[in-house]
Design an enzyme around this catalytic site. Structure first.
Site, PDB file in Angstrom:
ATOM      1  N   GLU A 273      23.729 -41.652  13.958  1.00  0.00           N
ATOM      2  CA  GLU A 273      24.218 -41.914  12.597  1.00  0.00           C
ATOM      3  C   GLU A 273      24.703 -40.639  11.915  1.00  0.00           C
ATOM      4  O   GLU A 273      24.212 -40.281  10.840  1.00  0.00           O
ATOM      5  CB  GLU A 273      23.094 -42.487  11.724  1.00  0.00           C
ATOM      6  CG  GLU A 273      22.548 -43.816  12.135  1.00  0.00           C
ATOM      7  CD  GLU A 273      21.363 -44.231  11.269  1.00  0.00           C
ATOM      8  OE1 GLU A 273      21.148 -45.446  11.120  1.00  0.00           O
ATOM      9  OE2 GLU A 273      20.639 -43.362  10.744  1.00  0.00           O
ATOM     10  N   PRO A 274      25.645 -39.937  12.488  1.00  0.00           N
ATOM     11  CA  PRO A 274      26.072 -38.677  11.876  1.00  0.00           C
ATOM     12  C   PRO A 274      27.002 -38.904  10.683  1.00  0.00           C
ATOM     13  O   PRO A 274      27.859 -39.793  10.708  1.00  0.00           O
ATOM     14  CB  PRO A 274      26.843 -38.001  13.011  1.00  0.00           C
ATOM     15  CG  PRO A 274      27.407 -39.144  13.788  1.00  0.00           C
ATOM     16  CD  PRO A 274      26.425 -40.267  13.683  1.00  0.00           C
ATOM     17  N   GLY A 275      26.812 -38.122   9.670  1.00  0.00           N
ATOM     18  CA  GLY A 275      27.728 -38.164   8.531  1.00  0.00           C
ATOM     19  C   GLY A 275      28.374 -36.807   8.376  1.00  0.00           C
ATOM     20  O   GLY A 275      29.533 -36.576   8.701  1.00  0.00           O
ATOM     21  N   ARG A 276      27.542 -35.852   7.935  1.00  0.00           N
ATOM     22  CA  ARG A 276      28.026 -34.505   7.634  1.00  0.00           C
ATOM     23  C   ARG A 276      28.718 -33.856   8.835  1.00  0.00           C
ATOM     24  O   ARG A 276      29.738 -33.198   8.669  1.00  0.00           O
ATOM     25  CB  ARG A 276      26.819 -33.653   7.220  1.00  0.00           C
ATOM     26  CG  ARG A 276      27.193 -32.325   6.629  1.00  0.00           C
ATOM     27  CD  ARG A 276      25.964 -31.430   6.452  1.00  0.00           C
ATOM     28  NE  ARG A 276      24.810 -32.099   5.934  1.00  0.00           N
ATOM     29  CZ  ARG A 276      24.419 -32.059   4.663  1.00  0.00           C
ATOM     30  NH1 ARG A 276      25.108 -31.382   3.785  1.00  0.00           N
ATOM     31  NH2 ARG A 276      23.321 -32.684   4.285  1.00  0.00           N
ATOM     32  N   ARG A 312      26.700 -30.692  -5.164  1.00  0.00           N
ATOM     33  CA  ARG A 312      25.752 -30.063  -4.248  1.00  0.00           C
ATOM     34  C   ARG A 312      25.215 -28.707  -4.735  1.00  0.00           C
ATOM     35  O   ARG A 312      24.024 -28.454  -4.638  1.00  0.00           O
ATOM     36  CB  ARG A 312      26.358 -29.931  -2.845  1.00  0.00           C
ATOM     37  CG  ARG A 312      26.809 -31.273  -2.257  1.00  0.00           C
ATOM     38  CD  ARG A 312      27.142 -31.188  -0.782  1.00  0.00           C
ATOM     39  NE  ARG A 312      25.963 -31.009   0.010  1.00  0.00           N
ATOM     40  CZ  ARG A 312      25.570 -29.865   0.528  1.00  0.00           C
ATOM     41  NH1 ARG A 312      26.313 -28.797   0.388  1.00  0.00           N
ATOM     42  NH2 ARG A 312      24.446 -29.782   1.197  1.00  0.00           N
ATOM     43  N   CYS A 355      29.432 -29.687 -19.681  1.00  0.00           N
ATOM     44  CA  CYS A 355      28.523 -29.074 -20.656  1.00  0.00           C
ATOM     45  C   CYS A 355      27.091 -28.988 -20.152  1.00  0.00           C
ATOM     46  O   CYS A 355      26.192 -29.672 -20.652  1.00  0.00           O
ATOM     47  CB  CYS A 355      28.582 -29.850 -21.961  1.00  0.00           C
ATOM     48  SG  CYS A 355      30.249 -29.853 -22.595  1.00  0.00           S
ATOM     49  N   GLU A 356      26.889 -28.205 -19.139  1.00  0.00           N
ATOM     50  CA  GLU A 356      25.570 -27.958 -18.560  1.00  0.00           C
ATOM     51  C   GLU A 356      25.594 -26.548 -17.965  1.00  0.00           C
ATOM     52  O   GLU A 356      26.554 -26.192 -17.277  1.00  0.00           O
ATOM     53  CB  GLU A 356      25.296 -28.906 -17.379  1.00  0.00           C
ATOM     54  CG  GLU A 356      25.373 -30.357 -17.689  1.00  0.00           C
ATOM     55  CD  GLU A 356      24.004 -31.031 -17.681  1.00  0.00           C
ATOM     56  OE1 GLU A 356      22.982 -30.332 -17.489  1.00  0.00           O
ATOM     57  OE2 GLU A 356      23.995 -32.249 -17.882  1.00  0.00           O
ATOM     58  N   TYR A 384      29.372 -35.609   1.283  1.00  0.00           N
ATOM     59  CA  TYR A 384      28.576 -35.630   0.049  1.00  0.00           C
ATOM     60  C   TYR A 384      29.276 -34.881  -1.079  1.00  0.00           C
ATOM     61  O   TYR A 384      28.635 -34.235  -1.906  1.00  0.00           O
ATOM     62  CB  TYR A 384      27.168 -35.070   0.309  1.00  0.00           C
ATOM     63  CG  TYR A 384      26.500 -35.760   1.473  1.00  0.00           C
ATOM     64  CD1 TYR A 384      26.071 -37.075   1.346  1.00  0.00           C
ATOM     65  CD2 TYR A 384      26.344 -35.141   2.714  1.00  0.00           C
ATOM     66  CE1 TYR A 384      25.486 -37.744   2.422  1.00  0.00           C
ATOM     67  CE2 TYR A 384      25.775 -35.797   3.791  1.00  0.00           C
ATOM     68  CZ  TYR A 384      25.344 -37.097   3.630  1.00  0.00           C
ATOM     69  OH  TYR A 384      24.784 -37.761   4.691  1.00  0.00           O
TER      70      TYR A 384
HETATM   71  N1  LLP Z   1      21.047 -41.916   8.530  1.00  0.00           N
HETATM   72  C1  LLP Z   1      20.233 -42.041   7.479  1.00  0.00           C
HETATM   73  C2  LLP Z   1      19.195 -43.064   7.492  1.00  0.00           C
HETATM   74  C3  LLP Z   1      20.381 -41.180   6.378  1.00  0.00           C
HETATM   75  O1  LLP Z   1      19.570 -41.300   5.347  1.00  0.00           O
HETATM   76  C4  LLP Z   1      21.403 -40.193   6.393  1.00  0.00           C
HETATM   77  C5  LLP Z   1      21.586 -39.290   5.262  1.00  0.00           C
HETATM   78  C6  LLP Z   1      22.243 -40.122   7.512  1.00  0.00           C
HETATM   79  C7  LLP Z   1      22.023 -40.985   8.573  1.00  0.00           C
HETATM   80  C8  LLP Z   1      23.352 -39.127   7.616  1.00  0.00           C
HETATM   81  O2  LLP Z   1      22.883 -37.829   7.608  1.00  0.00           O
HETATM   82  P1  LLP Z   1      23.849 -36.580   7.943  1.00  0.00           P
HETATM   83  O3  LLP Z   1      24.270 -36.722   9.375  1.00  0.00           O
HETATM   84  O4  LLP Z   1      25.017 -36.657   7.035  1.00  0.00           O
HETATM   85  O5  LLP Z   1      23.002 -35.396   7.709  1.00  0.00           O
HETATM   86  N2  LLP Z   1      23.411 -35.494  -0.316  1.00  0.00           N
HETATM   87  C9  LLP Z   1      22.776 -34.590   0.615  1.00  0.00           C
HETATM   88  C10 LLP Z   1      22.531 -35.237   1.959  1.00  0.00           C
HETATM   89  C11 LLP Z   1      21.714 -36.499   1.872  1.00  0.00           C
HETATM   90  C12 LLP Z   1      21.543 -37.181   3.197  1.00  0.00           C
HETATM   91  C13 LLP Z   1      20.980 -38.542   3.032  1.00  0.00           C
HETATM   92  N3  LLP Z   1      20.834 -39.283   4.243  1.00  0.00           N
HETATM   93  C14 LLP Z   1      23.621 -33.326   0.730  1.00  0.00           C
HETATM   94  O6  LLP Z   1      24.649 -33.242   0.068  1.00  0.00           O
HETATM   95  O7  LLP Z   1      23.253 -32.410   1.436  1.00  0.00           O
END
Ligand code: LLP
Length: 439
Positions: A273-276, A312, A355-356, A384
């Site tokens: 489940e990669p996002g970043r 962030r 304004c912060e 993000y």
């Molecule tokens: N799977 C689950 C269940 C998650 O909760 C997350 C992210 C991911 C996959 C994806 O994670 P990644 O591969 O992107 O690390 N807003 C924060 C990051 C919050 C991540 C939340 N969960 C930031 O800007 O660093």
């Protein structure tokens, strides 16, 4: 690795000058590189190839429809955490049967929606949620496929706000509770446990913690299999770290080496489940310098992007490289090493109009002398960034552009003032006539 490069001191996204996009679409502006996204996706697929992984791109990182479309056309699935994200996936043409649904607080409506769309797996995060899923599945008359999200109790040594796999967290269940739940669910016909799930945190740059976590979760999966559960999926979550400051991200191969042996032991298919990792380095935020201002011994560079756009730095004290889109003569491309003094720069606080006092992108950041109107690029902002943006201070959200080679598309128009008030006007908020009742 990304496809943002300087040519003759001008920043390009692939083959398109960033300054041209800023002139055409205005600032603040999100710019994404399709080639960078696909490069990272491909890297993951090859690093994990021997397990034939289903890569479920994590929509929360960046849910723009064009990006979801790009991913779905390459065979990706999706990781969603809300009905809204599932809706986005469906609108983009994504396959619900390649989509997994996580999240600690799925509402009964969201569960029903996911079941109706027949998502691949609902990832269960508590005993009570399992009961609710069973209830909804019974109402619909077909059993729900679920995975148990467990906490392997490892510390991924990342920011505490994005640590999720320790024992005392709101996410998932510890191994003992999860085992007890699995026993109980054996008698519940409305749910079938078909997977195990872990997600230990985000921006993880120590591959070893995955080895420790996957080992524990693999043992758990084998235990469930022995008990007769049809466990087919091992979901090791997301969390692979990227470059923000320098070269701190690790190649996908290093994570794969830690994870693959444990997945192999279970005989399960791997789900990621990669996002970043996919979009983080594939996006920049471009802003324009409005004013410069000196206050005491601080120098402020006030630019037109703010914490409502990129939250962030304010929320996690996150570091993003910031560098002019047009580099003054004699200066390098953006530094990779902020430990060394950078000749030709002075320290600036890069702040926005909100304004912060917390509305900053960087404090005392070395930057060259810049004129008002200069463009700045905030790097590694693809994940993000836009997805966490808000309308705080009634600031319309910025536009998004996707670049591929020398072509580009506006993939979200800049919000207008009308967009800001639309949902209120729709219910006649302006005409509400409040008369207090006497008490
Ligand atoms: N799977 C689950 C269940 C998650 O909760 C997350 C992210 C991911 C996959 C994806 O994670 P990644 O591969 O992107 O690390 N807003 C924060 C990051 C919050 C991540 C939340 N969960 C930031 O800007 O660093």
């Amino acid at each position: 690795m990304d496809f943002f490069t300087y040519r003759d001191r001008e920043l390009y996204c692939e083959d398109v000058p960033v300054a041209r996009l800023a002139a055409e679409f205005g600032t603040p502006l999100w710019i994404y590189s399709a080639r960078t996204i696909l490069h990272h996706y491909q890297q993951l697929r090859s690093a994990f190839a021997e397990a034939d992984p289903l890569v479920c791109y994590s929509v929360k990182a960046n849910g723009n429809l064009a990006i979801l479309r790009l991913m779905t056309e390459r065979g990706a699935g999706f990781d969603v955490v809300s009905g809204g994200e599932l809706y986005r996936v469906l609108v983009a043409g994504g396959d619900p049967q390649r989509t997994v649904f996580a999240g600690v607080g799925k509402t009964p409506e969201e569960i029903r929606y996911a079941l109706e769309k027949d998502v691949l797996l609902l990832e269960v995060e508590s005993e009570e949620e399992a009961e609710e899923i069973a209830r909804q599945a019974e109402l619909l008359g077909s059993p729900a496929r679920i995975a148990l999200r467990v906490n392997p109790d490892v510390d991924p040594r990342t920011h505490r706000y994005i640590t999720t796999g320790k024992k005392e967290t709101k996410f998932g269940m510890d191994l003992e509770r999860a085992a007890a739940l699995a026993d109980r669910l054996q008698r519940v016909a409305a749910v079938r446990i078909e997977g195990v799930h872990m997600h230990i945190g985000s921006q993880i740059t120590e591959p070893k913690v995955y080895g420790t976590a996957a080992e524990r979760v693999a043992d758990f999966a084998l235990r469930l299999k022995d008990a007769g559960h049809p466990i087919a999926w091992f979901n090791t979550g997301g969390g692979f770290g990227i470059h923000y400051r320098g070269r701190e991200g690790r190649p996908a191969k290093e994570f794969a080496e830690q994870i693959l042996p444990h997945v192999a032991r279970t005989g399960c298919r791997l789900l990621l489940e990669p996002g970043r990792y996919i979009v983080g380095n594939a996006g920049i935020l471009v802003s324009r310098v409005l004013y410069r201002k000196v206050a005491g011994d601080r120098r402020f560079l006030i630019q037109d992007a703010a914490m409502n756009d990129l939250m962030r730095p304010a929320l996690y004290q996150a570091f993003h490289r910031i560098w002019p889109v047009t580099v003054p003569e004699g200066l390098p491309a953006p530094p990779d090493d902020y430990e060394q003094a950078i000749p030709g720069t002075e320290p600036w606080d890069v702040v926005g109009p909100v304004c912060e006092s917390g509305d900053f992108f960087a404090l005392e950041r070395p930057l060259p002398q810049l004129e008002n109107g200069a463009l700045l690029a905030v790097f590694s902002a693809g994940a993000y960034g836009m997805s966490m943006s808000s309308n705080y201070n009634a600031r319309p959200r910025a536009a998004e552009v996707l670049v591929a080679g020398s072509r580009y598309w506006l993939v979200r128009r800049r919000e207008t003032y009308e967009d800001l008030v639309g949902p209120e006007l729709a219910v006649g908020a302006r005409d509400v006539d409040v008369r207090l009742e006497p008490h």
